[in-house]
Enzyme design. Structure first.
Site, mmCIF file in Angstrom:
data_model
loop_
_atom_site.group_PDB
_atom_site.id
_atom_site.type_symbol
_atom_site.label_atom_id
_atom_site.label_comp_id
_atom_site.label_asym_id
_atom_site.label_seq_id
_atom_site.Cartn_x
_atom_site.Cartn_y
_atom_site.Cartn_z
ATOM 1 N N HIS A 1 -7.342 -6.233 10.272
ATOM 2 C CA HIS A 1 -7.217 -5.904 8.853
ATOM 3 C C HIS A 1 -5.824 -6.260 8.321
ATOM 4 O O HIS A 1 -4.849 -6.278 9.063
ATOM 5 C CB HIS A 1 -7.546 -4.434 8.584
ATOM 6 C CG HIS A 1 -6.498 -3.468 9.030
ATOM 7 N ND1 HIS A 1 -6.597 -2.726 10.187
ATOM 8 C CD2 HIS A 1 -5.320 -3.092 8.459
ATOM 9 C CE1 HIS A 1 -5.537 -1.948 10.311
ATOM 10 N NE2 HIS A 1 -4.743 -2.152 9.273
ATOM 11 N N GLU B 1 -9.630 -2.587 5.746
ATOM 12 C CA GLU B 1 -10.205 -2.475 7.075
ATOM 13 C C GLU B 1 -11.487 -3.297 7.179
ATOM 14 O O GLU B 1 -11.989 -3.812 6.179
ATOM 15 C CB GLU B 1 -10.443 -0.997 7.379
ATOM 16 C CG GLU B 1 -9.134 -0.222 7.454
ATOM 17 C CD GLU B 1 -9.295 1.279 7.455
ATOM 18 O OE1 GLU B 1 -10.211 1.767 6.768
ATOM 19 O OE2 GLU B 1 -8.509 1.946 8.134
ATOM 20 N N ASP C 1 -7.591 -4.510 14.558
ATOM 21 C CA ASP C 1 -8.964 -4.908 14.246
ATOM 22 C C ASP C 1 -9.008 -6.052 13.239
ATOM 23 O O ASP C 1 -10.070 -6.382 12.707
ATOM 24 C CB ASP C 1 -9.766 -3.713 13.724
ATOM 25 C CG ASP C 1 -9.134 -3.065 12.498
ATOM 26 O OD1 ASP C 1 -8.154 -3.623 11.958
ATOM 27 O OD2 ASP C 1 -9.604 -1.987 12.075
ATOM 28 N N ASP D 1 0.810 -1.208 0.000
ATOM 29 C CA ASP D 1 0.000 0.000 0.000
ATOM 30 C C ASP D 1 0.849 1.266 0.000
ATOM 31 O O ASP D 1 2.080 1.220 0.093
ATOM 32 C CB ASP D 1 -0.944 0.005 1.210
ATOM 33 C CG ASP D 1 -0.284 -0.547 2.475
ATOM 34 O OD1 ASP D 1 0.942 -0.363 2.634
ATOM 35 O OD2 ASP D 1 -0.980 -1.150 3.309
#
Length: 271
Positions: free
Chosen positions: A143, A148, A141, A72
């Protein structure tokens, strides 16, 4: 899914680096047949990068015939910005090994047409026959990359708006000022990662314990995008003891037992 539980972050990093190095060596890459490696940024892989650099300096592994694709990049900050992922990779890995500049691929967060850039990235990956091994981290979380919670498990490389939680977490890299954190990023999709021949996920620390539990013991779900690893034919999680705090005792013992048996067999074969 294979789960490697190491004592601490240092041992976890060394295991991951040695596995990557050995996989590259076994592939015998050449300029005509390069090894394609997917790479992450963030704090989790720093130890692995340091160990890969050490193995390179010892002459154990070369990256000359390795093609890399990063997961990313932020949208709208210069490539030479201190917190761009171009800068991160250059400072922590690329400048310290023999990877060739033309073999490095990172999304262009300043492209005039961001959607076209994402499509081009997917085509580049395909042009090399896909990614052989993709290393990644995991968010608190659950991801993977910037996929996400509630990102599609069939997603491909695309532009993502970052959640407030992610911006708060990443603000530590921007002088603690959430206003400095870009609101968008470009990221490979969950399916992009899962299309790789092998996926290796690093998980360390108590703050990632719930995410690890959901990834291993929970259902495959968009709410924890890393849980897609359960469906991968060759998925590996390398974690430290602290990250295992939320696992069931039986789950923990199962994976420790399996890897203990693997080590015994490997020792026998080496004799």
């Amino acid at each position: 899914m294979r789960v490697i539980i190491e004592h601490d972050y240092d041992h976890m990093s060394k295991w991951a680096a040695r596995h990557i190095a050995n996989t590259i060596r076994a592939f015998h890459p050449t300029s005509e047949k390069p090894f394609v490696l997917g790479l992450p940024t963030g704090s989790s892989p720093l130890g692995t990068y340091a160990e890969l650099v050490r193995l390179y300096e010892q002459g154990y592994v070369s990256f000359r015939n390795v093609v890399t694709f990063n997961m990313d990049e932020y949208v709208g900050i210069p490539e030479d910005h201190p917190q761009s992922y171009h800068t991160f990779m250059r400072e922590n890995f690329f400048s310290k090994v023999d990877v060739q500049k033309e073999n490095i691929h990172i999304l262009d967060g300043n492209a005039k047409d961001l959607e076209a850039e994402c499509a081009r990235y997917e085509e580049q990956i395909k042009s090399f026959g896909g990614i052989r091994l993709f290393m990644g981290g995991i968010g608190a979380d659950g991801h993977v990359a910037f996929n996400e919670p509630f990102s599609s498990l069939a997603s491909r490389t695309r532009v993502k708006t970052l959640t407030l939680d992610t911006k708060i977490m990443n603000s530590r890299f921007f002088d603690g000022d959430i206003r400095k954190v870009p609101s968008r990023a470009m990221t490979v999709g969950v399916q992009t990662v899962m299309d790789s021949e092998e996926v290796l996920i690093l998980v360390n620390g108590h703050t990632k314990a719930q995410a690890l539990q959901k990834t291993i013991e929970g259902p495959v779900s968009q709410s924890c995008t890393c849980s897609a690893l359960q469906l991968h034919k060759k998925g590996i999680i390398v974690c430290d003891e602290s990250a295992c705090d939320e696992l069931k005792v039986g789950t923990y013992r199962y994976f420790k037992d399996i890897e203990g048996a693997n080590l015994d067999v490997e020792a026998m074969l080496e004799k």
